[in-house]
Design a protein around this motif. Structure first.
Motif, PDB file in Angstrom:
ATOM      1  N   TYR A 205       0.838  -1.198   0.000  1.00  0.00           N
ATOM      2  CA  TYR A 205       0.000   0.000   0.000  1.00  0.00           C
ATOM      3  C   TYR A 205       0.878   1.254   0.000  1.00  0.00           C
ATOM      4  O   TYR A 205       1.724   1.424   0.881  1.00  0.00           O
ATOM      5  N   THR A 206       0.651   2.104  -0.989  1.00  0.00           N
ATOM      6  CA  THR A 206       1.332   3.392  -1.041  1.00  0.00           C
ATOM      7  C   THR A 206       0.513   4.414  -0.263  1.00  0.00           C
ATOM      8  O   THR A 206      -0.712   4.465  -0.397  1.00  0.00           O
ATOM      9  N   TYR A 207       1.179   5.214   0.549  1.00  0.00           N
ATOM     10  CA  TYR A 207       0.468   6.189   1.377  1.00  0.00           C
ATOM     11  C   TYR A 207      -0.296   7.180   0.508  1.00  0.00           C
ATOM     12  O   TYR A 207       0.251   7.755  -0.440  1.00  0.00           O
ATOM     13  N   LEU A 208      -1.574   7.371   0.804  1.00  0.00           N
ATOM     14  CA  LEU A 208      -2.447   8.242   0.023  1.00  0.00           C
ATOM     15  C   LEU A 208      -2.563   9.629   0.654  1.00  0.00           C
ATOM     16  O   LEU A 208      -2.711   9.759   1.866  1.00  0.00           O
ATOM     17  N   LEU A 209      -2.519  10.636  -0.184  1.00  0.00           N
ATOM     18  CA  LEU A 209      -2.677  12.010   0.268  1.00  0.00           C
ATOM     19  C   LEU A 209      -3.626  12.718  -0.693  1.00  0.00           C
ATOM     20  O   LEU A 209      -3.329  12.823  -1.884  1.00  0.00           O
ATOM     21  N   PRO A 210      -4.786  13.183  -0.228  1.00  0.00           N
ATOM     22  CA  PRO A 210      -5.719  13.886  -1.120  1.00  0.00           C
ATOM     23  C   PRO A 210      -5.107  15.158  -1.686  1.00  0.00           C
ATOM     24  O   PRO A 210      -4.213  15.762  -1.087  1.00  0.00           O
ATOM     25  N   ARG A 211      -5.581  15.569  -2.836  1.00  0.00           N
ATOM     26  CA  ARG A 211      -5.100  16.818  -3.428  1.00  0.00           C
ATOM     27  C   ARG A 211      -5.716  18.043  -2.746  1.00  0.00           C
ATOM     28  O   ARG A 211      -5.167  19.141  -2.835  1.00  0.00           O
ATOM     29  N   ILE A 212      -6.848  17.854  -2.072  1.00  0.00           N
ATOM     30  CA  ILE A 212      -7.569  18.983  -1.474  1.00  0.00           C
ATOM     31  C   ILE A 212      -7.835  18.685  -0.006  1.00  0.00           C
ATOM     32  O   ILE A 212      -8.097  17.543   0.372  1.00  0.00           O
ATOM     33  N   PHE A 213      -7.730  19.709   0.843  1.00  0.00           N
ATOM     34  CA  PHE A 213      -8.187  19.543   2.220  1.00  0.00           C
ATOM     35  C   PHE A 213      -9.066  20.740   2.586  1.00  0.00           C
ATOM     36  O   PHE A 213      -8.965  21.813   2.007  1.00  0.00           O
ATOM     37  N   ASN A 214      -9.956  20.509   3.532  1.00  0.00           N
ATOM     38  CA  ASN A 214     -10.911  21.530   3.972  1.00  0.00           C
ATOM     39  C   ASN A 214     -11.757  22.074   2.823  1.00  0.00           C
ATOM     40  O   ASN A 214     -12.311  23.168   2.912  1.00  0.00           O
ATOM     41  N   GLY A 215     -11.826  21.333   1.735  1.00  0.00           N
ATOM     42  CA  GLY A 215     -12.727  21.663   0.639  1.00  0.00           C
ATOM     43  C   GLY A 215     -12.264  22.757  -0.287  1.00  0.00           C
ATOM     44  O   GLY A 215     -12.710  22.841  -1.425  1.00  0.00           O
TER      45      GLY A 215
END
Length: 571
Positions: A205-215
């Motif tokens: 599993y590669t660590y996932l990081l969203p492109r957006i935070f707090n919308g």
């Protein structure tokens, strides 16, 4: 000097620019009909590595732009076509196309006592030309990695992600997607949209990081210089390998630390006052944007392309990331996937996940490591690229490992006349600015204005060990670097374009912005050679420090991690 540049993609273009800034004569060879590298799409290019139709950057344009041609706007994510147009505008603005010979492919490079002989093919005709120096900027995306154990006997269609353009060829089929990186996250999502069945096969599993935070903000807003020092220097017992703002003086480091605490407390107090003011006077609050950085509607809030900010998606990301570190701890030791747009398909069941790896195949049947099996019409390989074509002729890289070059680019055996520019991959951050800084360094070495360290081999060894320690969960990716910020600061210090500590101490506003603010490569054009002076400062100050930014980012990202993880160990 007369310098040969191989490749006119994003890394080659900035290399031409930086060499010209230092007064060198530049000839660039590119086998394509125009510049842009993998971003150039023309004719029938389905068998070569190109950016696919729907690609959106995983790094905002603020960090994907060059420091000498900054992006004029907020942090948004560009599409493939928009980024290609930015590259063309950069080339046109600085007249770079005048120095490029299109349709010319470099086939050999031979080292002579005082020069380099470059062999080039053009329209079936071979020519030879001598140069004082060579910069290879052709990038690592050449030979797709197709040799996947267990798939030798599969008789269905096998497609590599390098050939992927859109999902139409997979409509109505049973598809197996093998491996996953940032492009793989897009591909498995798009294939899942149209396939009858879609299975994602991974071994880890590669660590996932969203492109957006707090919308409303890009996650790379959370790239903060103080945070990177906290992770990789101050909170770690592993020896720090790079030179930084205070050099290697413990006294200077202590002074800097005291000032940072004082200004940090002040910044926090001012931030708290702003929060209180906004509560008392709602009209003082910044207006809510209508679109998020992906240019989708803010409401409902999203984490990525079509990925709503809801409990189901959050929990799936947290579960995935927990599995990326099965010992229950988490530290920055592997490449991130800054793309979670496939998560809703996992939640809904449109994509089936198998994490046991592939055991064998027979005809159209694939058997996995957990002894389950299934039939597939097509396999899509998101398995990266080999490094066999890293070297050209006499210009060899030991073990095909760019960590054996100084700072991933300067060859230690050719008196500073050979470089591999752009063979670097930050955990989080853009490759173009890394290439730009490498090219600035190389150009000044050739000008005689910068002398590489005398202990080059020792430094290469020390930095290689440091990078291997912090990237041990991505051992195949020898181009990976754990921190773009610290890497660029070390380069900038030698180039002479790192804002000096004394200047920061005299200017608290500048100190706060550089140390606590979102990273912005404009900081490397404030002082030093070819600086932009006030224009760079204005660009830097355009993103005002808000102490709530890092805290909001930390708390948002913490929700993806195992509950026993301390925030100081987060990226």
């Amino acid at each position: 000097m007369k310098v040969c540049v191989v490749g006119a993609g994003p890394c080659g273009l900035t290399t031409i620019k930086q060499l010209l800034d230092e007064g060198h004569e530049v000839v660039c060879f590119d086998k394509n009909p125009s510049s842009g590298g993998i971003w150039l799409r023309e004719g029938d290019d389905g068998s070569t590595m190109k950016a696919y139709d729907s690609l959106m950057l995983t790094i905002s344009m603020k960090l994907m732009a060059y420091s000498d041609f900054p992006f004029q706007g907020g942090r948004v994510f560009y599409s493939r076509r928009e980024y290609f147009e930015y590259l063309q505008e950069y080339a046109t603005t600085f007249g770079l196309h005048d120095h490029i010979r299109f349709g010319h492919e470099v086939t050999d490079i031979v080292r002579k006592p005082a020069s380099w002989t470059v062999t080039v093919q053009h329209d079936g005709v071979e020519t030879i030309e001598d140069f004082d120096a060579v910069a290879v900027c052709s990038g690592p995306f050449k030979t797709p990695h197709r040799d996947i154990p267990g798939l030798e006997n599969f008789t269905g269609e096998i497609v590599h992600s390098a050939e992927y353009r859109d999902n139409e060829r997979f409509r109505g089929k049973k598809v197996l997607v093998v491996g996953m990186a940032e492009s793989g996250a897009d591909i498995v999502r798009e294939v899942g949209d149209v396939a009858d069945e879609c299975t994602l096969a991974i071994r880890s599993y590669t660590y996932l990081l969203p492109r957006i935070f707090n919308g409303t903000r890009t996650t790379d807003n959370g790239t903060v210089r103080s945070h990177h020092h906290e992770m990789l220097d101050r909170s770690s017992h592993y020896p720090f390998a790079l030179d930084t703002i205070w050099g290697r003086s413990p006294i200077a480091k202590a002074v800097f630390g005291v000032v940072s605490v004082v200004l940090g407390v002040l910044t926090t107090a001012l931030g708290a006052a702003r929060v209180y003011r906004d509560k008392l006077i709602p009209s003082m609050r910044a207006p809510q944007p209508e679109l998020n950085p992906m240019r989708e509607a803010v409401d409902p809030p999203k984490l990525d392309i079509g990925t709503e900010h809801n409990d189901a998606n959050f929990e799936m990301i947290r579960t995935w990331n927990r599995r990326s570190h099965p010992d229950g701890s988490w530290a920055q030791r592997g490449i991130f996937c800054k793309n979670v747009s496939f998560i809703p398909h996992l939640v809904s069941g449109r994509i089936t996940l198998n994490d046991a790896g592939i055991s064998s195949s027979d005809g159209n049947t694939v058997t996995f490591g957990d002894s389950t099996s299934a039939e597939f019409d097509t396999i899509v390989l998101c398995t990266g690229f080999t490094k066999e074509e890293l070297s050209i002729g006499d210009l060899q890289v030991k073990d095909a490992n760019v960590r054996n070059l100084y700072k991933h680019f300067l060859h230690p055996e050719h008196q500073g006349t050979a470089a591999f520019i752009g063979f670097v991959r930050p955990f989080s951050g853009g490759i173009p600015i890394c290439a730009e800084m490498q090219a600035r360094y190389f150009a000044r070495v050739l000008s005689g204005k910068l002398t590489p360290p005398a202990d080059l081999d020792e430094r290469i060894g020390r930095e290689k060990e440091w990078e291997e320690h912090w990237t041990e969960l991505s051992p195949r990716h020898t181009e990976a670097i754990p921190s773009q910020v610290l890497y660029l600061d070390a380069l900038a210090r030698e180039i002479g374009c790192l804002v000096p500590m004394s200047m920061m101490l005299r200017n608290p506003k500048l100190f706060i912005q550089l140390w606590f603010g979102s990273f912005n490569q404009a900081c490397y054009r404030i002082v030093g050679p070819h600086n932009r002076g006030k224009a760079a400062l204005d660009d830097l100050y355009s993103e005002i420090v808000d102490n709530r930014r890092e805290m909001a980012w930390r708390m948002s990202t913490l929700r993806f991690l195992p509950t026993d993880v301390h925030p100081e160990h987060m990226m």
